[in-house]
Design an enzyme around this catalytic site. Structure first.
Site, PDB file in Angstrom:
ATOM      1  N   LEU A  51     107.971  22.740  25.274  1.00  0.00           N
ATOM      2  CA  LEU A  51     107.493  21.689  24.380  1.00  0.00           C
ATOM      3  C   LEU A  51     106.027  21.373  24.606  1.00  0.00           C
ATOM      4  O   LEU A  51     105.325  20.956  23.685  1.00  0.00           O
ATOM      5  CB  LEU A  51     108.325  20.411  24.571  1.00  0.00           C
ATOM      6  CG  LEU A  51     109.799  20.499  24.179  1.00  0.00           C
ATOM      7  CD1 LEU A  51     110.520  19.215  24.553  1.00  0.00           C
ATOM      8  CD2 LEU A  51     109.949  20.771  22.693  1.00  0.00           C
ATOM      9  N   GLY A  52     105.541  21.517  25.836  1.00  0.00           N
ATOM     10  CA  GLY A  52     104.153  21.195  26.126  1.00  0.00           C
ATOM     11  C   GLY A  52     103.881  21.320  27.605  1.00  0.00           C
ATOM     12  O   GLY A  52     104.736  21.733  28.394  1.00  0.00           O
ATOM     13  N   GLY A  55      99.377  17.672  33.301  1.00  0.00           N
ATOM     14  CA  GLY A  55      98.685  17.940  34.551  1.00  0.00           C
ATOM     15  C   GLY A  55      99.609  18.260  35.708  1.00  0.00           C
ATOM     16  O   GLY A  55      99.184  18.864  36.697  1.00  0.00           O
ATOM     17  N   GLY A  57     102.925  19.656  35.329  1.00  0.00           N
ATOM     18  CA  GLY A  57     103.982  20.609  35.028  1.00  0.00           C
ATOM     19  C   GLY A  57     104.252  20.684  33.545  1.00  0.00           C
ATOM     20  O   GLY A  57     103.610  20.022  32.731  1.00  0.00           O
ATOM     21  N   LYS A  75     111.616  17.972  32.413  1.00  0.00           N
ATOM     22  CA  LYS A  75     110.234  17.742  32.831  1.00  0.00           C
ATOM     23  C   LYS A  75     110.051  18.375  34.203  1.00  0.00           C
ATOM     24  O   LYS A  75     110.723  17.999  35.154  1.00  0.00           O
ATOM     25  CB  LYS A  75     109.929  16.242  32.866  1.00  0.00           C
ATOM     26  CG  LYS A  75     109.944  15.581  31.494  1.00  0.00           C
ATOM     27  CD  LYS A  75     109.572  14.111  31.605  1.00  0.00           C
ATOM     28  CE  LYS A  75     109.567  13.459  30.237  1.00  0.00           C
ATOM     29  NZ  LYS A  75     108.494  13.961  29.382  1.00  0.00           N
ATOM     30  N   ASP A 180     101.494   4.053  30.409  1.00  0.00           N
ATOM     31  CA  ASP A 180     100.824   5.120  29.663  1.00  0.00           C
ATOM     32  C   ASP A 180     101.163   5.072  28.178  1.00  0.00           C
ATOM     33  O   ASP A 180     101.438   6.099  27.555  1.00  0.00           O
ATOM     34  CB  ASP A 180     101.219   6.478  30.254  1.00  0.00           C
ATOM     35  CG  ASP A 180     100.259   7.592  29.841  1.00  0.00           C
ATOM     36  OD1 ASP A 180      99.143   7.275  29.400  1.00  0.00           O
ATOM     37  OD2 ASP A 180     100.628   8.767  29.964  1.00  0.00           O
TER      38      ASP A 180
END
Length: 706
Positions: A51-52, A55, A57, A75, A180
């Protein structure tokens, strides 16, 4: 299959890239050869796609094999220093953070599932597993709007604040700070169009602590620096300077997010570099209430901000509940309680209820009024004997609640169909009963009928139909459209009908993995789905329908074809007998049905293939990688040529007839490779075939004959 690689900022690059094409960052080839689609981690999670990358992982979409192949998000945190001490400390810290995430049980927060460690290619990885949210980030939605010269409206942003502030209030009550918040970490969930809070900064906090404490050359001698997290411009100044956070830190970031959505500009374009004050009024004009709220949330002095989400909610007055969709074109959603559930309806803006006001001010009780009230009460008591007490009370005594008139728009009749004629009422009842028997969601059903009704009546320009006699003929036409659609939906399986309204990109990703495991491409799968779908909806063939309600029906047809391929009723391997160079397969295709054949062939072999069938049967021939398309939806009946690559070639035949048709397919190949009989454990021996969007159609070294 091409595996893209990512830099630390999440930019996508071709697999052979040494430097990021977007930011110039050097790409580590060893790291890029990481976890790939089709691999299983922890004996449980089948990787669908990446998916992306951030910084600390990468993030993967995966299927949970132990939970009916349910989609989830992994993740990754992969320590660069692979020592037992670092791994132990990292896992301890992540376990602590996982305990906090596990406490979060809110419908607008992805549910945390577990933390696990996995060894892959001699390297240890830590993974957090969470629910998958099907939708788009607000950053992506904003980009789509900016390309059209649009931005989010004040009404939309106010609605977003009203829907996400209770979520912040919930996590803050558990002493959890997100840290965030930004358009990247807010998603508009597809299924219910609600904002979802993702990517909690606590995970990044743990990763940063591990880096600062345990990755130093002399671990015990170095004092780790403060761990600072947050995006510049979104996080308040004190968070970026000291790392300290409070609930008002999240409120600051949420207000910054709101201004970015409203203006279409990044924080760096709105903040004065010298004073750190937000200069948004030169870009947009807002209502005084929202402007004051945002200014206070963005105060550079923490003590001057709102200290809780509840304080912000108390100031914001709820606006009308409807606003233009943030992800056009989105299905029109009709409340389940709507009495117009079988009408083409445009969402309206209900008025906010007026707070009750007092009719008894402190100075009301003058002597004259006391006498008047006494006379009124006496008169009321006498008339009560005659049965007219309620009449006089409602007329003279305004201190008592007034009964709601039966014609009030806020009061619905007990029977929603009672307002129609007996014939129309009976017709609508039959439609409702039929929809319920088919197991089709009511909201999706109304959205689908609305779409087709408006496409058939463009002059109406999506206006609502009323319950008045003047619209009786249009209501009859809407009901006829609904009846025709329900008849077509009976062709779907019960399971696929029940999922209508919930299909999305994650389903297509999963389907691709499943057919690739059989050496079948998603393109071939879609050929079968298209044949069934366009047989029923030929008018959609030239339209962009995927994100429309009718696109859900296409997904349902494809889902049924996938099951047919897996069950081998729409799929067959062509096996050559020993020493044989030719093989013939034959059968019958029902109305709008199809079948996929595959054969394992080698580069430079000569192949000839012939199809004996009615002209209403068309066929396609694809190479193993999808790079070469020899025939596509063709009525030609033969093809011959030299094969450009090795692997499983696909032969897809579909019927465009409403009647059963027979076919006979004959494949002749020079020196064919014998293939064992298919078994459920068969695994791919070539790269999975890409999706249609990845395929190009050159045909070198190949000739076709009519």
């Amino acid at each position: 299959m091409t595996i893209n690689v990512y830099c630390s900022k999440g930019h996508e690059n071709p697999s052979a890239s040494r430097f990021c094409l977007h930011c110039g960052e050097k790409l580590d080839a060893a790291i890029n050869q990481g976890i790939q689609p089709g691999q299983t981690l922890g004996d449980r999670y089948l990787i669908v796609r990446q998916l992306g990358q951030g910084g600390f992982g990468r993030t993967y979409l995966a299927e949970d094999i132990n939970r009916f192949r349910e989609l989830c998000v992994l993740k990754e945190f992969s320590p660069q220093v692979q020592t037992a001490y670092v791994l132990k400390k990292a896992e301890e810290l992540f376990q602590r953070e996982a305990t906090v995430l596990y406490q979060l049980q809110h419908p607008q927060i992805p549910r945390f599932r577990e933390l696990f460690r996995s060894n892959f290619n001699g390297k240890e990885y830590l993974f957090l597993v969470q629910d998958y949210v099907e939708g788009q980030t607000y950053s992506s939605l904003l980009d789509q709007r900016l390309q059209k010269g649009l931005r989010f409206t004040e009404l939309e942003v106010t609605e977003l604040l009203l829907q996400i502030l209770p979520v912040l209030g919930y996590i803050h009550s558990l002493n959890v700070i997100h840290r965030d918040i930004s358009p990247d970490n807010l998603m508009l969930r597809r299924i219910d169009q609600l904002p979802v809070l993702i990517d909690f900064g606590g995970v990044k906090q743990v990763a940063a602590v591990v880096v600062s404490q345990y990755y130093q050359p002399n671990t015990g001698a170095v004092t780790p620096p403060a761990t600072l997290l947050g995006k510049f411009g979104y996080a308040p100044p004190e968070q970026m300077q000291t790392g300290l956070v409070e609930p008002h830190s999240d409120l600051y970031a949420l207000a910054a997010t709101a201004l970015v959505l409203l203006t279409g500009k990044q924080p760096s374009e709105l903040i004065d570099d010298n004073t750190l004050a937000w200069k948004w009024r030169r870009e947009i004009s807002l209502s005084p209430t929202l402007g004051i709220v945002l200014d206070k949330m963005l105060s550079p002095i923490p003590q001057q901000r709102y200290q809780s989400a509840q304080q912000v909610l108390q100031v914001l007055n709820p606006p009308p509940s409807y606003y233009p969709p943030t992800q056009p074109p989105a299905p029109i959603r009709i409340p389940k309680s709507s009495t117009a559930a079988t009408l083409a309806v445009s969402p309206t803006s209900p008025t906010s209820p007026t707070p009750p006001t007092s009719h008894t001010p402190h100075t009301w009780w003058t002597p004259d009024k006391i006498i008047l009230v006494f006379l009124l009460l006496t008169t009321s008591a006498v008339i009560a004997v005659w049965g007219a007490n309620s009449l006089l009370l409602s007329r003279f005594d305004d201190t008592k609640p007034q009964p709601t008139p039966t014609f009030s728009p806020t009061k619905q009749p007990l029977d929603p169909l009672a307002q129609y004629s007996p014939a129309e009422r009976s017709r609508k009842q039959r439609l409702r009963d039929r929809r319920q028997r088919l197991g089709i969601d009511e909201n999706f059903y109304v959205s689908l009928v609305n779409q087709i009704f408006w496409e058939n009546n463009p002059s109406l320009q999506r206006r609502s139909l009323t319950n008045e006699p003047t619209d009786e003929q249009l209501r009859a036409q809407w009901d006829k459209t609904a009846d025709q659609l329900l008849q077509k939906l009976t062709l779907l399986s019960s399971e696929s009908r029940q999922k209508l309204g919930t299909y999305g990109g994650s389903d297509r990703d999963r389907w691709k993995v499943e057919v690739n495991n059989l050496n079948v491409s998603s393109r071939a799968l879609y050929d079968l789905g298209d044949a069934a779908f366009f047989q029923q909806f030929p008018e959609q063939e030239s339209k962009n329908y995927i994100d429309q309600p009718i696109g859900q029906v296409w997904h349902a047809f494809v889902a049924d074809k996938l099951n047919a391929i897996i069950a081998r009723s729409a799929f067959q391997k062509i096996n050559f007998d020993p020493n044989a160079t030719s093989k013939t397969v034959s059968g019958n295709l029902q109305s709008s049905a199809g079948k996929v054949f595959i054969a394992d062939l080698r580069q430079d072999q000569l192949m000839e293939v012939n199809l004996a069938a009615n002209s209403q049967i068309v066929w396609s021939i694809y190479s193993p990688t999808g790079k070469y398309v020899f025939l596509e939806d063709s009525k030609k009946r033969s093809w011959s040529g030299k094969l450009p690559e090795s692997g499983f070639y696909e032969f897809v035949i579909v019927s465009r007839s409403s009647q059963p048709l027979s076919y006979q397919l004959t494949l002749t190949v020079e020196n064919p490779t014998p293939i064992p009989s298919p078994t459920p454990s068969d695994t791919p021996t070539s790269e999975p075939t890409p999706t249609p969007s990845d395929i190009v159609t050159p045909t070198p070294e190949a000739t076709s004959t009519p």
